[in-house]
Every structure is written in structure tokens, then in C-alpha cells.
Design an enzyme around this catalytic site. Structure first.
Site, mmCIF file in Angstrom:
data_model
loop_
_atom_site.group_PDB
_atom_site.id
_atom_site.type_symbol
_atom_site.label_atom_id
_atom_site.label_comp_id
_atom_site.label_asym_id
_atom_site.label_seq_id
_atom_site.Cartn_x
_atom_site.Cartn_y
_atom_site.Cartn_z
ATOM 1 N N LYS A 1 0.646 -1.296 0.125
ATOM 2 C CA LYS A 1 0.009 0.027 -0.063
ATOM 3 C C LYS A 1 0.881 1.361 -0.216
ATOM 4 C CE LYS A 1 -3.135 2.964 1.283
ATOM 5 N NZ LYS A 1 -4.092 3.789 0.294
ATOM 6 N N LYS B 1 0.832 11.239 6.320
ATOM 7 C CA LYS B 1 1.245 10.041 7.326
ATOM 8 C C LYS B 1 1.687 9.113 6.343
ATOM 9 C CE LYS B 1 -1.997 7.391 7.637
ATOM 10 N NZ LYS B 1 -3.274 6.429 7.771
#
Ligand code: NAD
Length: 297
Positions: A169, A238
Site C-alpha cells: 500500500k 502520514k
């Protein structure tokens, strides 16, 4: 199937709704009462805590903003770990491989199998059930939850190794972030030199510069000035930082991604944590003194 769902935000609300519509009995929890109300209005059952969800079902899914939030929900006081019925914790959030491995071990000690299954495809993908779902964990356990995962998107088995889905991811997301940041610079340059942004996108999309920002994000949220794709610049920052940390631990240089992190940091500093991912163009526009917009037709 009975399914628990924790974290009913931009992504989770759509995924939980799809599970209800597919005929599953869905038990929900979020720290925001309104988010719970929206789902109970569609047939979900409300729980009072993550442990309450995990008392009611064998499979608990989560779509939470940060690695720390997932750790607390999964393993903290009143967390999933305290549930009496739970067997699978399916984490759809982006947490990074290290956190996924940490949570896997903590839950395994209580005979709960964590399956990390981060997703890609944005809010639109969540809405339409077309997400890329990157599952890692014991193959047999993934097979047990696959019918539910198929409701939210296309399931890819990444590896038996916990955290591998997270690494996959992060690799995907830094490419998405880079496309958005680099396209912003190129588009602002063109507009300042007098090019029409619509023509620029048409040419780029017919040429070799095309990417997810030129094919989708710019026309949907930058040209109309709506900046509303539902994925915040803070959450993307993030992800970029998680990737940089993972690359550093692996000894992989990432000079390009370092620069991309600076672009997203600047966006959060100047436009706030709630700024959309597409707002990364705005600090560049401010400094260049032009805007990449088209008037409504
Ligand atoms: P969001 O901030 O919109 O939603 C998060 C939800 O979690 C909110 O409803 C919040 O109230 C809830 N929450 C926070 N802390 C909680 C806690 N301790 N207990 C229960 N609920 C809590 O975030 P999002 O955009 O839906 O993203 C969720 C995850 O999916 C993130 O990890 C993100 O990186 C990832 N993701 C987002 C997108 C996107 O396009 N938005 C795409 C792919 C992946």
C-alpha cells in the site's frame, strides 16, 4: 455473515454501507455519534466500544486514521482484544508494516488473527466497491473473510507475512502522492506561461506524462476549485512518512519521496490538517501568483 466495523469516516462509512447492502449483519462503532447514527439509519447495529463490537461478531474490520488509533482500538482498554467472540481483525487502514506486525503479535497472543488489508482507490472506490484490497496474513484465514472483502473491492493476496499488505500500500501511495505533487508543479508552470489548463490535461493524457492526477484529480477537484476528494493531505503525509521510515529501515534511498513529503508538509502547515490531498497545488500557486482553474461552463 456477522461483521463488525470500526471507523465510519470517509472510507469506512461507504464500506460498512456496502456490507449492509450485501446482506451482512453489521455492528458498528466510531467515536463520532453522528457517524454511528448515519449507519444505524441504514440497518447497522450500534456497539458502545470496540470490545462491544468484538463481543458480538467473529470478524471485526477497521478503517481508522492513524497507526496509533488502530493500536488503541485493537489492543487498548475496551479494545477488540477484549472481545469474547472475535477471531479475525481485518485492518483496512494504512498503518505501515511495523505497526501491522506489532498488532499481529499482540492479538495472536489472544488467538485473534490480524489480517492487514489496506485499500486503494479513494472515496469513489469505497463508494462503488472498486477498491484494490491488499490482504496479507495466513492464507486460510484470509479465505474465511474474502467473501466480505469482495464486497468492498478486488482482493489481492500479497503474502502470508503480516505487514506485507502495508508495504504494498505504501509503495502505491507514494506514487499517487508523487503524481499529485509533480503534476501540480508542471500545471502551475504551464498556466503561468499562458497555457490553458484544460488543453494541458488533454495533451498530457494523450502523451507520456499521464498519471492519476492528470487523468482524474485535477479535472475533478483542482480545475473547478472544489478540493474535495475526501482524502486529506494530512493522511497522505502520514503515508509518505511511513514509507520513508520503512525505506530507511530497509536501506533504500528515496530522494524524490523526501521532496514529496516536503510538499505535503507545506500544504498541511499553510492550509490546515483538513486540507484535501489536491490542495498540494495551492502553496505552489501562491508562490507563483497564478491559479490552475477553469471558470464553470
Ligand atoms: P477519516 O478521518 O475520514 O475517518 C476515520 C474515522 O475513524 C472517523 O469517523 C473517526 O471518527 C474514526 N475514529 C478515529 N479514532 C477512532 C477511535 N479511537 N475509535 C473509533 N473510531 C475512531 O479517514 P478516512 O479518509 O476514512 O481514512 C481511513 C483510513 O483509510 C486511513 O488509514 C487512510 O490512510 C486510509 N485510506 C484513505 C483513503 C481516502 O481516500 N480517504 C484511501 C485509501 C486509504
Amino acid at each position: 455473515m456477522d461483521i463488525g466495523f470500526i471507523g465510519l469516516g470517509n472510507m469506512g462509512a461507504h464500506m460498512a454501507r456496502r456490507l449492509i447492502e450485501a446482506g451482512h449483519r453489521v455492528i458498528v462503532y466510531d467515536t463520532r455519534q453522528q457517524a454511528i447514527g448515519n449507519l444505524t439509519g441504514r440497518g447497522a447495529i450500534a456497539a458502545r466500544s470496540p470490545a462491544g463490537v468484538a463481543d458480538a461478531v467473529e470478524t471485526v474490520m477497521a478503517s481508522l486514521p492513524t497507526p496509533e488509533a488502530v493500536l488503541a482500538v485493537a489492543t487498548g482498554p475496551h479494545g477488540v482484544i477484549e472481545g469474547k467472540r472475535v477471531r479475525h481483525f481485518v485492518d483496512l487502514s494504512t498503518t505501515g508494516a511495523e505497526m501491522a506486525q506489532r498488532i499481529f503479535k499482540l492479538l495472536a497472543a489472544r488467538n485473534i488473527v490480524q489480517i492487514d488489508s489496506p485499500v486503494s482507490g479513494g472515496v469513489k472506490g469505497a463508494e462503488h466497491g472498486t477498491l484494490a484490497v491488499m490482504a496479507s496474513g495466513p492464507r486460510g484465514e484470509i479465505a474465511a473473510v474474502e467473501p466480505a472483502l469482495k464486497v468492498i473491492g478486488k482482493v489481492f493476496f500479497i503474502s502470508e507475512r503480516p505487514g506485507a499488505g502495508q508495504t504494498m500500500k505504501l509503495a502505491n501511495n507514494v506514487l499517487s502522492a508523487t503524481a499529485m505533487a509533480a503534476t501540480s508543479e508542471a500545471m502551475v508552470m504551464g498556466v503561468k506561461a499562458g497555457l490553458d489548463p484544460r488543453v494541458m490535461l488533454e495533451v498530457i493524457n494523450a502523451g507520456t506524462g499521464r498519471n492519476t492526477a492528470t487523468e482524474d484529480k485535477f479535472s475533478r477537484a483542482v480545475l473547478p476549485g472544489t478540493f474535495n476528494l475526501g482524502f486529506t493531505a494530512a493522511l497522505m503525509l502520514k503515508d509518505v512518512k511511513l514509507c520513508l521510515a520503512e525505506a530507511k529501515a530497509l536501506g533504500v534511498p528515496m530522494a524524490v519521496i523526501e521532496a514529496v513529503a516536503c510538499c505535503f508538509q507545506l500544504t498541511c502547515d499553510e492550509f490546515g490538517a483538513e486540507a484535501d490531498i489536491t490542495a498540494v497545488v495551492q502553496p505552489i500557486e501562491t508562490r507563483a501568483g497564478v491559479k490552475v482553474r477553469t471558470p464553470p461552463d
